[in-house]
Design an enzyme around this catalytic site. Structure first.
Site, short mmCIF file in Angstrom:
data_model
loop_
_atom_site.label_atom_id
_atom_site.label_comp_id
_atom_site.label_asym_id
_atom_site.label_seq_id
_atom_site.Cartn_x
_atom_site.Cartn_y
_atom_site.Cartn_z
N ASP A 178 -38.98 6.58 28.53
CA ASP A 178 -37.80 5.72 28.47
C ASP A 178 -37.17 6.08 29.88
O ASP A 178 -36.82 6.96 30.10
CB ASP A 178 -36.75 6.19 27.38
CG ASP A 178 -35.88 5.07 26.83
OD1 ASP A 178 -35.56 4.40 27.82
OD2 ASP A 178 -35.57 5.07 25.89
N ASP A 225 -34.61 1.15 30.10
CA ASP A 225 -33.02 0.95 29.53
C ASP A 225 -32.09 0.07 30.19
O ASP A 225 -32.00 0.17 31.55
CB ASP A 225 -32.52 2.44 29.54
CG ASP A 225 -31.13 2.57 28.80
OD1 ASP A 225 -31.42 2.36 27.71
OD2 ASP A 225 -30.20 2.89 29.19
N GLU A 273 -35.23 -3.37 28.13
CA GLU A 273 -34.04 -3.43 27.27
C GLU A 273 -33.11 -4.50 27.71
O GLU A 273 -32.64 -4.27 28.84
CB GLU A 273 -33.44 -2.23 26.68
CG GLU A 273 -32.26 -2.49 25.62
CD GLU A 273 -31.42 -1.30 25.77
OE1 GLU A 273 -30.72 -1.10 24.66
OE2 GLU A 273 -31.36 -0.38 26.85
N HIS A 288 -32.89 3.72 17.98
CA HIS A 288 -31.84 5.01 18.22
C HIS A 288 -30.44 4.48 18.39
O HIS A 288 -29.51 5.19 18.15
CB HIS A 288 -32.32 5.76 19.07
CG HIS A 288 -32.12 5.12 20.56
ND1 HIS A 288 -33.31 4.20 21.00
CD2 HIS A 288 -31.37 5.44 21.62
CE1 HIS A 288 -32.74 3.82 22.26
NE2 HIS A 288 -31.68 4.45 22.46
N ASP A 289 -30.27 3.15 18.43
CA ASP A 289 -29.03 2.73 18.94
C ASP A 289 -28.26 1.91 17.77
O ASP A 289 -27.04 1.33 17.68
CB ASP A 289 -28.77 1.76 20.05
CG ASP A 289 -28.81 2.77 21.47
OD1 ASP A 289 -28.53 3.70 21.12
OD2 ASP A 289 -29.38 2.25 22.30
#
Length: 552
Positions: free
Chosen positions: A96, A196, A248, A322-323
């Site tokens: 990531d 990200d 993302e 995770h968000d």
């Protein structure tokens, strides 16, 4: 390893996955311990959220050094062993990469604070006086997107926390630094990269107030974004067939995502978008609750699936990360129908055109945390908004209800490996509390149950590898009059796949466009789905995949 169109990616949040040394924080050795479990599930790539050196203000997304392992998670030797062992088992690691911003503890930013003009140009330092920032843009974590630096006498931009300073991609030296990081990890044998909030890195040439919103319209999918991404990808060889990449994309558009992922553009292999995860935001506000809008959800999925296919784009398809809150709590019934809901949601995603992503615990049907007090929360965004919502005059009872449904900590509670103390995550005190339902929802229980959510995920992953209609086929929405029914058809050469899913808690009779008796039931979360001619009866939160192979 499989083509990314046949592959499945499993996301690991290392801090919450498995703690090997009893300090309450998951680590790389803990991931290593569970590789056989992941191999049994059948996934191809393991996406690890950041474990690089970090002050951990945003759980590792505030990176202090891109090429050093945070001692919280282990050593470079641990990582090398993990990479090698995963490779032996046929799984590649995906890292990531957070290149929109660095931690303010990063060496570059510290040099900027100390007056080094070169490194000040690595960031966005703009004129302003205390209390009068350059623009009225808002941080995505609440409050102004600008922080005044006494050392420099200027404001710096932070679209996220004030300890996460945005990098200036306009500066070619910044882009060269980023390429060095990617090459470093490629040489270490890393097979995938997730970027990200990458579509935010191209900032506008002029800085102005946003009188319509929070500023995002000026920097989302910015003016040079495709140029930047193509340069990074081509110069580091990320367009090679043996590398998987995903971007993302925050608040993006279909047109941009087609460009991001069309192979001719030489950018990414696929991208995430989040429009389908905002269908329960009242008036577009994450912190205002409403029941999710099923019609909107269905329309978004259908539109993205068909439009991306028409222009040779490629989606990363998912419910959880995770968000996000846990999908089984958000879009279904996490009580009596929890297992069936989890399987239904999996059916919808894993039958789609795109590469499916599984977030840790999703494959056993983990639910939201149901925390009851602010002391249980750890997420910087949740802690900020607890205060912001209080300042807005909302009652504490209402604020807790919002956090229970919206907090990112819902997905960050420890992986539930077994019943009993700390769910087998750690022998110490976990950094965040374990969900109390670990007694009935855990890996050990799942592996012992042939009808488990885990077993269902195994079958879905295997079907994608085996059936070209799933990995390669076209996508066509199937319109139905019933409320709460999601349906689509995939086609490839002479193969067809029909997917029906019931998002309601009641039985529903569906009438298809053709007789379904001769279709093979490829998979269903109902032990005996009822089919009679064109009619199909779906149980509450029921789902079925039907397969047909006729004449070409």
């Amino acid at each position: 390893m499989e083509s990314f169109k046949k592959s499945c990616v499993y996301q690991i949040y290392p801090k919450s996955f498995r703690d090997s040394n009893g300090d309450g924080i998951g680590d790389l050795k803990g991931v290593m311990e569970k590789l056989d479990y992941l191999k049994t599930l059948g996934v191809d790539y393991l996406w690890l959220t950041p474990f690089f050196l970090s002050p951990q203000n945003d759980n590792g997304y505030d990176i202090q050094d891109y090429c050093r392992i945070d001692p919280l998670f282990g050593t470079m030797e641990d990582l090398d062993r993990l990479t090698a062992k995963a490779g032996e088992l046929g799984m590649g690691l995906m890292f990531d990469m957070v290149f929109n911003h660095t931690s303010t503890s990063h060496e570059w930013f510290q040099k900027a604070l100390n007056g080094d003009k070169k490194f000040q140009d690595y960031y966005f330092f703009k004129e302003g006086t205390p209390g009068n920032p350059p623009t009225n843009w808002q941080s995505k974590f609440g409050g102004s997107a600008w922080e005044y630096s006494e050392e420099v006498g200027k404001y710096y931009l932070h679209l996220f926390d004030k300890t996460q300073a945005d990098l200036n991609w306009e500066n070619p030296m910044v882009r060269e630094e980023i390429k060095k990081v990617i090459r470093f990890w490629k040489e270490k044998g890393i097979k995938g990269f997730r970027f990200d909030v990458i579509n935010l890195v191209s900032k506008p040439s002029a800085w102005e107030d946003d009188e319509e919103g929070d500023g995002r319209r000026f920097y989302t999918d910015g003016p040079r974004i495709h140029e930047y991404l193509r340069e990074i990808v081509v110069d580091t060889g990320l367009d090679a067939d043996d590398i998987i990449t995903v971007g993302e994309m925050s608040s993006t558009t279909i047109d941009h995502c087609i460009r991001y992922t069309n192979p001719n553009e030489k950018q990414f292999k696929m991208c995430f978008n989040f429009h389908h995860l905002k269908v329960d935001y009242k008036d577009g506000d994450k912190w205002s609750l409403m029941p999710f809008d099923f019609k909107k959800l269905k329309k978004i999925f259908h539109t993205w699936q068909t439009s991306m296919a028409e222009e040779n784009g490629w989606n990363a398809v998912f419910w959880c990360n995770h968000d996000q809150p846990r999908a089984v709590s958000r879009f279904g019934d996490d009580g009596i129908y929890r297992k069936r809901t989890a399987k239904m949601l999996a059916t919808v995603i894993h039958g789609m055109r795109g590469t499916p992503y599984i977030y840790q615990g999703e494959e056993i049907g983990m639910t939201n945390a149901n925390f009851t007090h602010i002391s249980q929360y750890r997420d910087v965004e949740s802690l900020h908004y607890f205060e912001i919502l209080k300042e807005q005059g909302r009652k504490e009872e209402e604020i807790y209800r919002v956090l229970r449904e919206r907090s990112r900590d819902n997905s960050r509670t420890p992986m539930q490996w077994e019943a009993g103390e700390q769910a087998g995550f750690t022998t110490g005190t976990p950094w965040i509390g374990v969900n109390e339902n670990c007694e009935e929802i855990n890996v050990r229980e799942s592996l012992a149950d042939p009808d488990s959510v885990f077993s269902y995920y195994q079958k879905l992953i295997e079907l994608r590898k085996r059936c070209n209609v799933i990995s390669e086929g076209s996508y066509e929405p199937v319109p139905l009059k019933q409320e709460g029914i999601f349906a689509y058809q995939r086609s490839w050469q002479k193969e067809k796949l029909l997917v029906f899913a019931n998002f309601t808690g009641k039985h529903q009779e569906i009438e298809g466009r053709e007789a379904l008796d001769n279709w093979e039931i490829l998979l269903s979360n109902d032990s005996a789905p009822k089919i009679n001619g064109k009619k199909l009866v779906l149980a509450p939160f029921g789902a079925v995949m039907l397969y047909s192979c006729g004449k070409a």
